[in-house]
Each structure stands twice: as C-alpha cells, then as structure tokens.
Design a protein around this motif. Structure first.
Motif, PDB file in Angstrom:
ATOM      1  N   ALA A  27      -0.272   9.827   6.297  1.00  0.00           N
ATOM      2  CA  ALA A  27       0.267   8.967   5.242  1.00  0.00           C
ATOM      3  C   ALA A  27       0.157   7.489   5.605  1.00  0.00           C
ATOM      4  O   ALA A  27      -0.180   6.653   4.752  1.00  0.00           O
ATOM      5  CB  ALA A  27       1.724   9.346   4.966  1.00  0.00           C
ATOM      6  N   ILE A  28       0.407   7.144   6.855  1.00  0.00           N
ATOM      7  CA  ILE A  28       0.363   5.734   7.249  1.00  0.00           C
ATOM      8  C   ILE A  28      -1.073   5.223   7.198  1.00  0.00           C
ATOM      9  O   ILE A  28      -1.328   4.070   6.821  1.00  0.00           O
ATOM     10  CB  ILE A  28       0.974   5.538   8.662  1.00  0.00           C
ATOM     11  CG1 ILE A  28       1.380   4.068   8.882  1.00  0.00           C
ATOM     12  CG2 ILE A  28       0.044   5.958   9.757  1.00  0.00           C
ATOM     13  CD1 ILE A  28       2.614   3.680   8.176  1.00  0.00           C
ATOM     14  N   LYS A  29      -2.056   6.059   7.523  1.00  0.00           N
ATOM     15  CA  LYS A  29      -3.453   5.634   7.443  1.00  0.00           C
ATOM     16  C   LYS A  29      -3.864   5.415   5.987  1.00  0.00           C
ATOM     17  O   LYS A  29      -4.566   4.451   5.655  1.00  0.00           O
ATOM     18  CB  LYS A  29      -4.356   6.690   8.088  1.00  0.00           C
ATOM     19  CG  LYS A  29      -4.245   6.750   9.603  1.00  0.00           C
ATOM     20  CD  LYS A  29      -5.025   7.890  10.194  1.00  0.00           C
ATOM     21  CE  LYS A  29      -6.514   7.691  10.053  1.00  0.00           C
ATOM     22  NZ  LYS A  29      -7.289   8.745  10.757  1.00  0.00           N
ATOM     23  N   ILE A  30      -3.413   6.298   5.102  1.00  0.00           N
ATOM     24  CA  ILE A  30      -3.750   6.153   3.687  1.00  0.00           C
ATOM     25  C   ILE A  30      -3.104   4.890   3.123  1.00  0.00           C
ATOM     26  O   ILE A  30      -3.742   4.102   2.408  1.00  0.00           O
ATOM     27  CB  ILE A  30      -3.309   7.404   2.901  1.00  0.00           C
ATOM     28  CG1 ILE A  30      -4.114   8.627   3.356  1.00  0.00           C
ATOM     29  CG2 ILE A  30      -3.466   7.195   1.401  1.00  0.00           C
ATOM     30  CD1 ILE A  30      -3.629   9.940   2.769  1.00  0.00           C
ATOM     31  N   ALA A  31      -1.819   4.677   3.447  1.00  0.00           N
ATOM     32  CA  ALA A  31      -1.126   3.496   2.939  1.00  0.00           C
ATOM     33  C   ALA A  31      -1.741   2.218   3.492  1.00  0.00           C
ATOM     34  O   ALA A  31      -1.823   1.198   2.786  1.00  0.00           O
ATOM     35  CB  ALA A  31       0.361   3.569   3.300  1.00  0.00           C
ATOM     36  N   GLY A  40       0.846  -1.184   0.000  1.00  0.00           N
ATOM     37  CA  GLY A  40       0.000   0.000   0.000  1.00  0.00           C
ATOM     38  C   GLY A  40       0.878   1.229   0.000  1.00  0.00           C
ATOM     39  O   GLY A  40       1.841   1.319   0.769  1.00  0.00           O
ATOM     40  N   VAL A  41       0.585   2.200  -0.866  1.00  0.00           N
ATOM     41  CA  VAL A  41       1.484   3.325  -1.106  1.00  0.00           C
ATOM     42  C   VAL A  41       0.742   4.633  -0.865  1.00  0.00           C
ATOM     43  O   VAL A  41      -0.433   4.781  -1.229  1.00  0.00           O
ATOM     44  CB  VAL A  41       2.037   3.285  -2.544  1.00  0.00           C
ATOM     45  CG1 VAL A  41       3.091   4.376  -2.737  1.00  0.00           C
ATOM     46  CG2 VAL A  41       2.624   1.922  -2.867  1.00  0.00           C
ATOM     47  N   ALA A  42       1.451   5.589  -0.274  1.00  0.00           N
ATOM     48  CA  ALA A  42       0.919   6.942  -0.083  1.00  0.00           C
ATOM     49  C   ALA A  42       2.071   7.925  -0.205  1.00  0.00           C
ATOM     50  O   ALA A  42       3.210   7.607   0.156  1.00  0.00           O
ATOM     51  CB  ALA A  42       0.248   7.081   1.285  1.00  0.00           C
ATOM     52  N   PRO A  43       1.802   9.136  -0.722  1.00  0.00           N
ATOM     53  CA  PRO A  43       2.864  10.149  -0.773  1.00  0.00           C
ATOM     54  C   PRO A  43       3.111  10.696   0.627  1.00  0.00           C
ATOM     55  O   PRO A  43       2.219  10.730   1.466  1.00  0.00           O
ATOM     56  CB  PRO A  43       2.271  11.219  -1.696  1.00  0.00           C
ATOM     57  CG  PRO A  43       0.785  11.094  -1.518  1.00  0.00           C
ATOM     58  CD  PRO A  43       0.526   9.630  -1.281  1.00  0.00           C
ATOM     59  N   LEU A  44       4.325  11.171   0.856  1.00  0.00           N
ATOM     60  CA  LEU A  44       4.690  11.698   2.167  1.00  0.00           C
ATOM     61  C   LEU A  44       5.540  12.941   1.970  1.00  0.00           C
ATOM     62  O   LEU A  44       6.669  12.859   1.478  1.00  0.00           O
ATOM     63  CB  LEU A  44       5.446  10.661   2.988  1.00  0.00           C
ATOM     64  CG  LEU A  44       5.893  11.082   4.388  1.00  0.00           C
ATOM     65  CD1 LEU A  44       4.690  11.499   5.223  1.00  0.00           C
ATOM     66  CD2 LEU A  44       6.632   9.943   5.082  1.00  0.00           C
ATOM     67  N   ALA A  45       4.980  14.094   2.320  1.00  0.00           N
ATOM     68  CA  ALA A  45       5.711  15.360   2.260  1.00  0.00           C
ATOM     69  C   ALA A  45       5.650  15.991   3.645  1.00  0.00           C
ATOM     70  O   ALA A  45       4.573  16.277   4.157  1.00  0.00           O
ATOM     71  CB  ALA A  45       5.089  16.286   1.215  1.00  0.00           C
ATOM     72  N   PHE A  46       6.796  16.175   4.256  1.00  0.00           N
ATOM     73  CA  PHE A  46       6.838  16.684   5.617  1.00  0.00           C
ATOM     74  C   PHE A  46       6.739  18.212   5.623  1.00  0.00           C
ATOM     75  O   PHE A  46       7.462  18.907   4.888  1.00  0.00           O
ATOM     76  CB  PHE A  46       8.130  16.253   6.318  1.00  0.00           C
ATOM     77  CG  PHE A  46       8.163  14.796   6.651  1.00  0.00           C
ATOM     78  CD1 PHE A  46       7.352  14.282   7.646  1.00  0.00           C
ATOM     79  CD2 PHE A  46       8.989  13.928   5.957  1.00  0.00           C
ATOM     80  CE1 PHE A  46       7.370  12.943   7.952  1.00  0.00           C
ATOM     81  CE2 PHE A  46       9.022  12.576   6.260  1.00  0.00           C
ATOM     82  CZ  PHE A  46       8.210  12.090   7.254  1.00  0.00           C
TER      83      PHE A  46
END
Length: 696
Positions: A645-649, A628-634
């Motif tokens: 991001a972890i919930k989306i992934a 499961g993949v999600a973008p992550l921009a801090f």
C-alpha cells in the motif's frame, strides 16, 4: 655555486667522447690541460634551446628516476644566471614528478625554492602556474586553507592563460574549499569551472560533473544534482569505473525528490554496471539495501545487506563491514529475529572497535541495547550501556547517560529487593531460634534450680522479649522505609519507561507517531478497527516546503510543520493513525474508509490546509498539499499488505506532484497477489493488466 654536479656530469661525458675518438684514431691521450666543458644551458641560450633542454631533462627524470637527477634539478633551480621563468618551469616539472610518485621528500625543498623565486618571475602566466603548483603541494599535505589562498592568488594572475587551464584551476579551488566544509563556495568555484569548460572544445570533465552533482546534494539543490549526475553518467559511459558512483549520486538526489522508483532503478543500474566491470560496488549495494528497508521489503533488504557485508569483507574494508553488520541487525530486529540481531550487532561492535570509529560505534549502541532489553538480557544490556556512557562522555555527548541511569535504576531496584528479602529471612530465623532457646532454658531452669532460677529466667525472658520487641520494631520500620523507597523507584522507573517509549514511537517536532510506531502496529499491536474493516492509506506532502526553509529558515519551517500536524489531527477521525513519515511527508491511515471515500477525505484536508493561515513573524504563509492514496486491507501478513500500500500511495503522490500539486491521486488495487507489486512499480503496466485503477 653554479652547478658543480652538472659540470662534473658534462665533463665526464666529454672525457668519454674524447676517449672514444682517441681509440678510433689511435691518437695520444686527452690533454687534461684543456678547459672543462660549459653547462648544457646558459643565460645566453635561446628560448628554443631552453625548451629542448627541459624536454631532455624530463625524459632523464622519467628514465632514471628523480633521485638520480635531483642534484641536477636543484642546481638548475638555484642558478641565478638563468631566467626566473625557466627556473620556475624546472621547479614545476620536479614537483609534478614527485607528486605523481607520491614522494613527499621534495616538498620542503620546493617550498623554499618557491619562496625565493616567485616574486622574480615577471611572466604573469608562468607565475600563476607556479602558484597553482604550490597549491597542489598544500592539498597533498592536507593544508586546504593554504591551498585555497594560493589558488585564489593564481586565479588573479591567470587572465592570459588558456581557458581549460583556468577551468582546471577553478576545479582545484572547489576541491580545496570542499575539504574545509565550505560547500557553498566550493560549488560556486566548480560551477565557474563548468562555465569555463563549456567554452572549450573538449568541454567539462566527467569528474567535475560528478563533483557538482555530489555538492548539490549536500546543499539540497536536488534538481541540479539530478541534472549533473546524469551528465556525468553520459560523459563517463558504461565502461568507466566511476560510472556506478555517479548512479549512486543520482539515486540519492532522486530519493530526496520523493522519486523512490527512479532512485531504485538508478541503484540497480549502477550495481549491474559495476558487476559487469568486475568491480562490484559495496556502496551501491548498501544504498539499495537502505531503500528496500525503507520500502518495507525486509527479506530483500536482509539479502542485500548480507551481500554488502561479503563485498566489504572481500575488499578488506573493516569500517564499511561494521556498518553492513549493523544494517543486517536492524533488519533482523524488524523481522523479529532478535537473537540473530544480537549476534549481528555484537559482530558490528567488534569491527567498529577494530577500525576505531567511535561516532559510528556510538550510534550502534542504541540499537544494540534496545535489542538486548527486548530479549530480557538485562545484565548484558547494562554492561553495554556502561560502555555507551563512557564513549558518549569521551565524545562530549550526554544522550546515553539518561538510558544508563534508567537501566541502573532497574538493576538497583532488583538488588535492593533481594537484599530486603534476605533481611526478612534472617529476622524470621532469628525469632524462631530465640523462641526455641527460651523454651529450652525455661525447661532446664525448672528442673535444676526450681522456683528461684525460674524467677531469674523469667526476668531474662522479659529482657529478651523487650529486646526482641525493639528488634522487631526496628525491622518493621526498616521494612516500611525500604518498601516506600521501592515504591518511589518503581514510580520513577515507570515514568522513565513511559518517556522512553514515547520518544521511541513519537515524532519530537509534531507529536505525531513516527515510522517505528507504525511498524510496531503491524505486529500484535494492530488495532481491531483496522483488522475488522479496510482503510485508506494517504501520503500527504507539503507543496514547495523547501521554499519556506530557504526563505525563512529551518526554525520557521519546523513551526509550520507543527502547525500542519494540528490541521491534520482536526481532519482525522478518532480511530485514525497519523505519523510524520519523513521531512514534510505525513502518513494518514483513515480507518473504515474505502476508495469511494477518498475524494471526500482528501478534499476536506486540502480545503482545511488552504484555509489555514500560517503566521510567521507577522507574515501570512498559505500552503497546499499533494496526496497519494491507496486502499489498505490487512490480511494474514500485515507487514506485506502495508508495504504494498505504501508503494502504491507513493507512486500516486508522485503523479499528483507531477500534475501540478494541490491535488490528490489514488490507485485502487484490484489484485491481491503481492508478487505483482514487488520491486519498482510500473504503474502503467499494472493499470493495463487491470491490477490497478487510477482514481482522481
């Protein structure tokens, strides 16, 4: 021996009846020479008469209490002229009354009567029921092995009993086995009870359904646990007091199946039902807090654990209140509110002591001491470490001893440095005083005694100088030795701290980072490569890993996980972060990668896994993974960005699993408003609103 108390009671009733008759007819007094009345039941009584008598006896027991009728009951059980089956029914009735009243006084009497009677009961069905009744007594006594043996003996004779009675017997057997920790055979008994109840008009009881669900969780059959927990919820209905507990079991199974959104919904539903019933559930609320904590919803978790603590306090549940206070402290640590966390841990420690729960207190010490170290409160940390060591030794655990030695070394080092500094100060003051004394002595000698005394003082000066030289040489040697000892201890302390840091941030099995390390990155430790450019957050799950554990055993499963970690390292870039996220689930932060790169990144890993032969005792295992993949921009709040991001992934990983595994699914986040992603995610609604875009 044939029931003196019963005869006396019957005679009193007869005399009373005669007195009434005499009063009405104004007849002479009763002739005492008449023979006494006969017992109300005899060997010649018919079955119908015995049934009627038992009903009347049961009514008297309920009305007058067992204490008032105990003599009559015991006399009936002891009468050899009465049929054994009838006496067995009397014994069973007495046992059930005393069990309902939670009165253990009758247990030993019942046990002696049972031993004398059981072999005399020719009716196999009655004998089976009598044996089961004694099994119930053994359960009340906490003698579950004895109860299990009695239930099995009862079942051997129960072929002629009604099906619902035999199902009840299997349920009791399952309970006795579960109380001994024999969970697999306990589940077998309860499933047999379920199969028997299925053939009856009423069907299985909700409690049986809930128990099967709970046992299935312990035995890691989570799909079965979900099935039976949902059956129990439907059977109980929303008004039943046990319905919230069934929701708790359902949530636990869903968590193990990596379905956190459904698990959160189950917990929230159970909590709402409990509150509607006016019986708020501290257990369900606490479990919700755990899930919020795991999902990175720290403020929500803190509020939930505080609510749990209030419920436990209102219920007078000291042990659970202690656990809730520890949970509050853990969340406060993650929120970097360590001073408040220290207070929460101390309150938890006091409560664990009050409840005298030593294993849980042992678990608390690690969090408590780590927090005190982080606050720099070393004396307090050392004091708690010593308590930890004493408790660990008491519970036959050596885990705490290394930590005690580590802090003890640090404090010994500080103490020795202070001692050395004091020794050096004393030496310098002594030399200064000696020099002053020498000058004064020389001056006075020249004045008083002239040249002769001067020569004598010169000799004395030389002697003192020699002594001073020896003292200085000795002091320098001691200083060198102490400095060398300090260097050795500094090195040992540094190595111990390095090892401690590695263990606290590294997964022991795979050598990858753990959750604690990743959370640490979200603070000041976030690498510049993640601050400067976006990344991909990839959750990787080994498909059908449970089958490997079931088939080959957990040691083989551990070797497979370690080998997979090597494959993941080979696929990752030099700046990527890899962590074992839990069980067979892994976290991959791919630095500098965007959603446009997701297909290339995931395909490369999937192909590498499929091409890897996992050799197990000469047999080759082939694996696949779902991702499961999600973008992550801090941004300004890395912890919130990561939690979203972890919930989306996680939701994407669940979809990949549902689609047949050996695949990847991603959701490209289009909206930056974190509030849209709070609580359980409704993926379809978010896609419809344009907040997410599905990518495969």
């Amino acid at each position: 021996m044939i029931g003196d108390r019963i005869l006396a009671a019957a005679l009193a009733s007869l005399l009373l009846a005669c007195a009434v008759t005499a009063a009405r007819a104004q007849q002479a007094p009763v002739d005492d020479s008449q023979p006494p009345s006969q017992p109300a039941i005899s060997a010649q009584s018919t079955q119908a008469q015995r049934d009627t008598f038992l009903e009347a006896l049961a009514e008297r027991i309920e009305r007058d209490g067992f204490a008032a009728t105990r003599g009559e009951v015991e006399a009936l059980i002891d009468r050899p002229d009465l049929p054994a089956a009838f006496r067995s029914r009397v014994l069973r009735a007495a046992v059930e009354v005393t069990r309902r009243a939670r009165n253990p006084d009758f247990q030993e009497t019942a046990e002696r009567a049972y031993a004398a009677l059981v072999d005399q009961v020719a009716d196999l069905n009655e004998r089976s029921v009598l044996i089961q009744t004694m099994g119930n007594i053994e359960v009340d006594r906490g003698r579950f092995a004895e109860a299990e043996a009695l239930y099995l003996a009862s079942d051997d004779l129960a072929s002629g009993r009604a099906l619902d009675e035999r199902a009840n017997l299997m349920t009791a057997l399952g309970v006795a086995r579960a109380q001994q920790g024999k969970l697999d055979v306990a589940l077998e008994a309860m499933l047999e009870a379920y199969a028997r109840y299925q053939q009856t008009e009423d069907g299985p009881s909700p409690n049986l359904l809930r128990n099967i669900g709970a046992l299935s969780i312990y035995l890691e059959d989570y799909e079965q646990a979900v099935d039976f927990s949902r059956q129990a919820i439907d059977a109980f209905g929303p008004e039943h007091r046990d319905t919230p507990g069934a929701y708790s079991n359902l949530a636990a199974a869903l968590v193990e199946l990596d379905r956190p959104g459904e698990a959160m919904t189950a917990l929230e539903t159970g909590i709402a039902i409990a509150e509607q019933q006016g019986r708020p559930s501290a257990s369900l609320t606490n479990n919700l807090g755990y899930m919020q904590h795991e999902q990175g919803e720290l403020d929500a978790a803190l509020a939930t654990f505080e609510k749990t603590a209030e419920l436990n306090r209102a219920n007078g549940d000291t042990a659970s209140l202690a656990i809730a206070r520890k949970n509050v402290g853990d969340v406060l640590v993650d929120l970097e509110r360590r001073a408040e966390a220290a207070e929460a841990f101390e309150r938890s420690l006091a409560l664990f002591r009050e409840a005298d729960i030593k294993p849980k207190r042992l678990e608390l010490y690690r969090s408590l001491v780590d927090n005190l170290e982080a606050l720099g409160r070393y004396p307090d940390a050392l004091a708690r470490m010593r308590e930890w060591r004493e408790l660990a030794e008491e519970l036959a655990s050596a885990d705490a001893q290394a930590r005690v030695a580590e802090l003890q070394t640090a404090f010994d080092l500080e103490r020795r440095e202070r001692e050395l500094a004091e020794s050096e100060r004393v030496r310098l003051e002594g030399e200064a005083a000696l020099a002053a004394l020498q000058a004064e002595t020389a001056r006075e000698g020249l004045i008083r005694w002239g040249l002769i005394v001067g020569v004598a003082l010169l000799v004395l000066f030389l002697v003192l100088m020699a002594r001073t030289l020896r003292l200085r040489t000795r002091a320098n040697r001691m200083l060198a030795e102490k400095n060398a000892e300090i260097d050795v201890q500094r090195k040992a302390l540094a190595e111990a701290n390095t090892l401690l840091h590695r263990h606290s941030s590294e997964d022991e099995l795979t050598g990858l980072a753990n959750r604690r390390f990743v959370r640490g990155l979200l603070g000041a430790g976030l690498p510049e490569v993640f601050r400067a450019s976006p990344a991909l957050l990839v959750l990787v799950d080994l498909d059908d890993f449970k089958g490997i554990n079931d088939r080959f055993g957990h040691p083989v499963g551990d070797r497979v996980l370690a080998r997979f970690a090597d494959v993941l390292r080979d696929a990752a870039g030099p700046d990527d972060v890899l962590a074992r996220w839990g069980g067979e689930e892994f976290l991959w932060l791919a630095a500098g990668q965007a959603m446009a790169d997701a297909d290339r990144v995931c395909r490369a890993l999937g192909e590498a896994v499929r091409a890897t032969a996992f050799d197990v005792d000469g047999e080759t295992i082939r694996l696949t993974v779902s991702m499961g993949v999600a973008p992550l921009a801090f941004g300004e709040d890395p912890a919130t960005d990561f939690a979203v991001a972890i919930k989306i992934a996680d939701a994407a990983l669940y979809e990949a699993k549902q689609a047949g595994r050996d695949a990847w699914v991603g959701y490209d986040r289009q909206a930056r408003d974190a509030e849209l992603f709070s609580g359980s995610l409704d993926i379809d609604a978010l896609i419809e609103r344009g907040a997410l875009v599905r990518v495969r």
